[in-house]
Design a protein around this motif. Structure first.
Motif, PDB file in Angstrom:
ATOM      1  N   TYR A 137      76.537  27.272  84.948  1.00  0.00           N
ATOM      2  CA  TYR A 137      76.151  28.521  84.305  1.00  0.00           C
ATOM      3  C   TYR A 137      75.334  28.249  83.045  1.00  0.00           C
ATOM      4  CZ  TYR A 137      79.752  30.554  87.330  1.00  0.00           C
ATOM      5  OH  TYR A 137      80.506  30.947  88.406  1.00  0.00           O
ATOM      6  N   PRO A 138      74.462  29.193  82.654  1.00  0.00           N
ATOM      7  CA  PRO A 138      73.654  29.003  81.440  1.00  0.00           C
ATOM      8  C   PRO A 138      74.530  28.869  80.200  1.00  0.00           C
ATOM      9  CG  PRO A 138      72.836  30.851  82.753  1.00  0.00           C
ATOM     10  CD  PRO A 138      74.160  30.469  83.330  1.00  0.00           C
ATOM     11  N   ALA A 139      74.097  28.044  79.261  1.00  0.00           N
ATOM     12  CA  ALA A 139      74.843  27.847  78.015  1.00  0.00           C
ATOM     13  C   ALA A 139      74.606  29.016  77.067  1.00  0.00           C
ATOM     14  CB  ALA A 139      74.403  26.549  77.348  1.00  0.00           C
ATOM     15  N   PRO A 140      75.657  29.476  76.351  1.00  0.00           N
ATOM     16  CA  PRO A 140      75.467  30.556  75.376  1.00  0.00           C
ATOM     17  C   PRO A 140      74.458  30.192  74.291  1.00  0.00           C
ATOM     18  CG  PRO A 140      77.808  30.188  75.804  1.00  0.00           C
ATOM     19  CD  PRO A 140      77.063  29.065  76.455  1.00  0.00           C
ATOM     20  N   PHE A 156      83.323  29.815  70.617  1.00  0.00           N
ATOM     21  CA  PHE A 156      84.244  30.850  71.079  1.00  0.00           C
ATOM     22  C   PHE A 156      83.661  32.240  70.819  1.00  0.00           C
ATOM     23  CE2 PHE A 156      87.780  33.802  70.451  1.00  0.00           C
ATOM     24  CZ  PHE A 156      88.487  33.608  71.618  1.00  0.00           C
ATOM     25  N   THR A 157      83.085  32.433  69.636  1.00  0.00           N
ATOM     26  CA  THR A 157      82.479  33.713  69.284  1.00  0.00           C
ATOM     27  C   THR A 157      81.310  34.058  70.223  1.00  0.00           C
ATOM     28  OG1 THR A 157      83.087  33.474  66.967  1.00  0.00           O
ATOM     29  CG2 THR A 157      81.293  34.994  67.452  1.00  0.00           C
ATOM     30  N   LEU A 158      80.463  33.061  70.512  1.00  0.00           N
ATOM     31  CA  LEU A 158      79.331  33.287  71.407  1.00  0.00           C
ATOM     32  C   LEU A 158      79.802  33.557  72.831  1.00  0.00           C
ATOM     33  CD1 LEU A 158      76.823  30.506  70.254  1.00  0.00           C
ATOM     34  CD2 LEU A 158      76.544  32.968  69.998  1.00  0.00           C
ATOM     35  N   THR A 159      80.776  32.806  73.287  1.00  0.00           N
ATOM     36  CA  THR A 159      81.268  32.974  74.663  1.00  0.00           C
ATOM     37  C   THR A 159      81.799  34.367  74.890  1.00  0.00           C
ATOM     38  OG1 THR A 159      81.816  30.620  74.842  1.00  0.00           O
ATOM     39  CG2 THR A 159      82.936  32.119  76.357  1.00  0.00           C
ATOM     40  N   HIS A 160      82.507  34.920  73.907  1.00  0.00           N
ATOM     41  CA  HIS A 160      83.122  36.241  74.053  1.00  0.00           C
ATOM     42  C   HIS A 160      82.267  37.368  73.494  1.00  0.00           C
ATOM     43  CE1 HIS A 160      86.578  33.739  74.933  1.00  0.00           C
ATOM     44  NE2 HIS A 160      87.217  34.805  75.361  1.00  0.00           N
ATOM     45  N   HIS A 161      81.078  37.023  72.992  1.00  0.00           N
ATOM     46  CA  HIS A 161      80.167  38.048  72.429  1.00  0.00           C
ATOM     47  C   HIS A 161      80.878  38.880  71.371  1.00  0.00           C
ATOM     48  CE1 HIS A 161      76.715  37.480  75.211  1.00  0.00           C
ATOM     49  NE2 HIS A 161      77.673  36.953  75.969  1.00  0.00           N
ATOM     50  N   LEU A 162      81.671  38.217  70.537  1.00  0.00           N
ATOM     51  CA  LEU A 162      82.420  38.941  69.516  1.00  0.00           C
ATOM     52  C   LEU A 162      81.494  39.525  68.450  1.00  0.00           C
ATOM     53  CD1 LEU A 162      85.419  36.482  69.103  1.00  0.00           C
ATOM     54  CD2 LEU A 162      85.422  38.716  70.213  1.00  0.00           C
ATOM     55  N   ALA A 163      80.372  38.875  68.211  1.00  0.00           N
ATOM     56  CA  ALA A 163      79.433  39.387  67.204  1.00  0.00           C
ATOM     57  C   ALA A 163      78.755  40.659  67.653  1.00  0.00           C
ATOM     58  CB  ALA A 163      78.405  38.305  66.881  1.00  0.00           C
TER      59      ALA A 163
END
Length: 507
Positions: free
Chosen positions: A391-394, A498-505
């Motif tokens: 899968y593409p990297a965040p 972790f923040t990028l993976t879960h799109h928390l921003a």
């Protein structure tokens, strides 16, 4: 009237339309993620005519990552090789980097039974004998219209997922296009008893056609074949045992003592791919998203892997552990897998429907490539077995080569179990391999959905040798891997991943 009013008030967080293997696996994943789910299935009972027969290595890994693989291993028949387009030289799965270097022959009906038992045990609500007729999407919910023995009812949910096959009501109602090509070839299959079955892995191909024989766990065998008269768009009535016998004799020279059929059928090569796997509060998985010629028996496997990718994302979004944009990554990651599936299926279709001298020469060339070029053979086996998905990297600019790949069942020092047993369906696993417990406070600072494990790898393979920490998603793919020797910088990079993976921003 009071009963109908009560029925229309039924609410759950997700409605899954379709209770086949894909819908049932997704239901279990959602329950493990703490989400309420109702599965609506039109059939009153499991269909005993098993379209799918093969469970591939990556799918067994998926089962193992939830600790439910043992009943499948106990009942399935392991086959250490697989075919590409019915070529004579088979792909050797024993060379693959997996604890399960084989396929399992297990009828889909039994797979569904096992998955339904598990979904029920986890608290999924499975409603059989009911048909979804449509739905209405609202800004914050979806109202699903259902017809059942007691009359019409409505279910209200946050999301609806179509796992309802190639003629998906959900896909149609959502207005999601399903472009592709129509049927131009008709193959045939029969589940029969053979008094004189051929060797394991038998297949033959020539100017008269091709036929392959696969054993079933119940002692019967499945015959699958094509012949020059298969190159037609119209089915010539129901397939009979005598037709199957005549076709088999014409190709293989004998009928292997076939008798007592339990299922005879035609199948076609219509090939279509949904242009979106997500539209708002509507998502698609399995055959509702992709249709193809069943070469290699990959269909159910790709569908279960769709559900495995979607389940944790949908649960994390509903529970507020991730931003809504995480759901968009489902399409971004799985649609390319569908594109690859279409290419792979069409390529094999061309090979199994080529009966000319030139086509047979191409088959001969590919046979030699498989037999003499281990790298070529392994690449095909990894593709067929579902082990090569990346899968593409965040954050591509900072991505380690392992990012996006499927994590192997890593071994840990002093432990009798591997990585698969540590994966969590309800959150990411951060492997602390520093030996200094560099991430002890990270789980407290991060949003829910992160668990830290301090481990030491036992003989780390390849690129894992230099890794000091890795973030593993619930579906077993690597979200991030770090090699920085500075523990503070490593922890900061893990938190950002972790923040990028879960799109928390994005919330």
């Amino acid at each position: 009237m009071e009963q109908q009013t009560e029925q229309t008030r039924q609410e759950q967080q997700v409605v899954i339309v379709g209770g086949g293997p894909v819908g049932l696996w997704l239901a279990a994943e959602l329950r493990l993620g703490g989400v309420s789910v109702t599965v609506v299935e039109e059939r009153t009972d499991i269909d005993q005519r098993s379209k799918a027969l093969t469970i591939h290595p990556r799918t067994i890994e998926v089962l193992a990552s939830r600790g439910v693989h043992r009943p499948f291993l106990a009942e399935g028949l392991p086959i250490p090789s697989g075919h590409f387009a019915m070529l004579d030289d088979r792909l050797d799965f024993r060379a693959l980097d997996t604890p399960f270097p084989y396929t399992l022959a297990l009828p889909q009906a039994r797979t569904e039974e096992l998955l339904e038992e598990r979904a029920n045990a986890l608290g999924a609500r499975i409603v059989r004998g009911h048909r979804v007729t449509g739905f209405t999407e609202h800004p914050e919910s979806v109202t699903v219209r259902v017809e059942g023995p007691g009359g019409p009812l409505e279910l209200r949910a946050a999301y609806i997922v179509g796992c309802d096959g190639t003629r998906s009501t959900v896909r149609t109602a959502a207005g999601i296009d399903f472009p592709g090509t129509p049927t131009t070839v008709q193959g045939w299959l029969g589940d029969v008893t053979l008094d004189s079955p051929p060797r394991l892995g038998f297949s033959t191909f020539g100017p008269r056609g091709g036929v392959m024989v696969a054993p079933l766990p119940d002692g019967r065998n499945r015959l699958v074949g094509l012949s020059p008269d298969s190159l037609a768009t119209e089915r010539h009535g129901e397939l009979t045992l005598e037709e199957l016998r005549a076709k088999t004799i014409a190709i293989a020279g004998e009928d292997f003592g076939m008798r007592d059929p339990v299922w005879l059928s035609w199948f076609g090569n219509a090939t279509r791919l949904a242009d979106r796997y997500r539209r708002g509060r509507v998502l698609l998985a399995g055959d509702a998203a992709h249709q193809h010629f069943p070469t290699g028996g990959v269909g159910m496997n790709v569908g279960i892997q769709d559900a495995h990718n979607l389940g944790w994302k949908l649960a994390a979004t509903i529970r507020g552990h991730a931003g809504d944009a995480l759901l968009d990554t489902y399409h971004a990651e799985r649609h390319p897998v569908g594109v690859q599936l279409m290419e792979h299926s069409r390529a094999q279709t061309a090979l199994v429907t080529g009966f000319t001298t030139e086509a047979l020469a191409l088959r001969s060339l590919l046979n030699r490539m498989i037999a003499t070029q281990p790298a070529f053979s392994r690449a095909l086996a990894e593709r067929l077995g579902g082990l090569d998905i990346r899968y593409p990297a965040p954050d591509p600019a900072a991505a380690h080569p392992l990012t996006g790949t499927r994590a192997p069942d890593l071994s840990f020092t002093g432990s009798g179990s591997g990585l698969f047993s540590r994966l969590r369906p309800d959150g990411c696993l951060l492997l602390d391999l520093t030996g200094a417990r560099a991430f002890d406070t990270l789980a407290d600072r991060a949003a829910p959905g992160l668990v830290v494990h301090a481990e030491t790898l036992d003989g780390p393979p390849g690129a894992w040798a230099a890794v000091r920490a890795a973030l593993i998603r619930p579906d077993g793919h690597v979200a991030w891997a770090g090699t920085d020797g500075d523990d503070t910088a490593l922890a900061a990079a893990a938190e950002r991943a972790f923040t990028l993976t879960h799109h928390l921003a994005d919330r």
